[in-house]
Design a protein around this motif. Sequence first.
Motif, PDB file in Angstrom:
ATOM      1  N   GLN A   2       0.839  -1.200   0.000  1.00 32.19           N
ATOM      2  CA  GLN A   2       0.000   0.000   0.000  1.00 32.19           C
ATOM      3  C   GLN A   2       0.876   1.253   0.000  1.00 32.19           C
ATOM      4  O   GLN A   2       1.929   1.301   0.620  1.00 32.19           O
ATOM      5  CB  GLN A   2      -0.942  -0.030   1.188  1.00 32.19           C
ATOM      6  N   ASP A  48      -2.885   4.982  -1.989  1.00 33.24           N
ATOM      7  CA  ASP A  48      -4.004   4.412  -1.241  1.00 33.24           C
ATOM      8  C   ASP A  48      -4.500   5.366  -0.170  1.00 33.24           C
ATOM      9  O   ASP A  48      -5.644   5.273   0.276  1.00 33.24           O
ATOM     10  CB  ASP A  48      -3.585   3.084  -0.609  1.00 33.24           C
ATOM     11  N   LEU A 120      -6.571   3.574   5.465  1.00 36.28           N
ATOM     12  CA  LEU A 120      -6.399   2.519   4.461  1.00 36.28           C
ATOM     13  C   LEU A 120      -7.575   1.555   4.487  1.00 36.28           C
ATOM     14  O   LEU A 120      -8.063   1.133   3.450  1.00 36.28           O
ATOM     15  CB  LEU A 120      -5.085   1.769   4.701  1.00 36.28           C
ATOM     16  N   LYS A 121      -8.034   1.228   5.675  1.00 35.86           N
ATOM     17  CA  LYS A 121      -9.185   0.330   5.815  1.00 35.86           C
ATOM     18  C   LYS A 121     -10.420   0.999   5.215  1.00 35.86           C
ATOM     19  O   LYS A 121     -11.199   0.365   4.501  1.00 35.86           O
ATOM     20  CB  LYS A 121      -9.431  -0.018   7.273  1.00 35.86           C
ATOM     21  N   GLY A 123     -10.444   3.156   2.827  1.00 29.05           N
ATOM     22  CA  GLY A 123     -10.287   3.120   1.385  1.00 29.05           C
ATOM     23  C   GLY A 123     -10.619   1.763   0.794  1.00 29.05           C
ATOM     24  O   GLY A 123     -11.226   1.671  -0.260  1.00 29.05           O
ATOM     25  N   ARG A 124     -10.252   0.702   1.491  1.00 29.49           N
ATOM     26  CA  ARG A 124     -10.565  -0.648   1.017  1.00 29.49           C
ATOM     27  C   ARG A 124     -12.060  -0.937   1.118  1.00 29.49           C
ATOM     28  O   ARG A 124     -12.646  -1.573   0.258  1.00 29.49           O
ATOM     29  CB  ARG A 124      -9.818  -1.692   1.860  1.00 29.49           C
ATOM     30  N   ASP A 125     -12.673  -0.452   2.204  1.00 32.97           N
ATOM     31  CA  ASP A 125     -14.094  -0.729   2.437  1.00 32.97           C
ATOM     32  C   ASP A 125     -15.009   0.207   1.643  1.00 32.97           C
ATOM     33  O   ASP A 125     -16.166  -0.100   1.423  1.00 32.97           O
ATOM     34  CB  ASP A 125     -14.437  -0.605   3.922  1.00 32.97           C
TER      35      ASP A 125
END
Length: 126
Positions: A2, A48, A120-121, A123-125
């Motif tokens: 990332q 990210d 980051l979480k 962005g992923r979710d």
Amino acid sequence: MQRVLIVEDNAVERQVYSSWLSRNGLEVEAVNSGEEAMAHLRDNALPDVLLTDIVMSSMSGFDVCRRVKMDPRTRKIPIVICSSKALKYDQAWGLRQGASAYLIKPVTTEQLLRTIEAALKEGRDG
């Protein structure tokens, strides 16, 4: 891996944040102005997460937030503000401009890593 883009005009802080993040398994790219950040976002693979200061010459971190969030290509990038501007108004304004989190300098390694990981979480979710 990332990737984090750091936007910080203070060379020492830019290097400290870069070291902390890279030692913890993140790929780090860093620029020293809002203008450089916008050019970097235009010309390179998207990060990210974006970590930005507020007080910088000619383009503030608030401006960076607005521009990133207005562009369909970049609007999903989570933004973390890290600034010495500690007033509640500044924090609220930063979040209204699109930041996911607002840290007040000085920050610890743990604070920065925890906040970047949460972004980051997000962005992923998201």
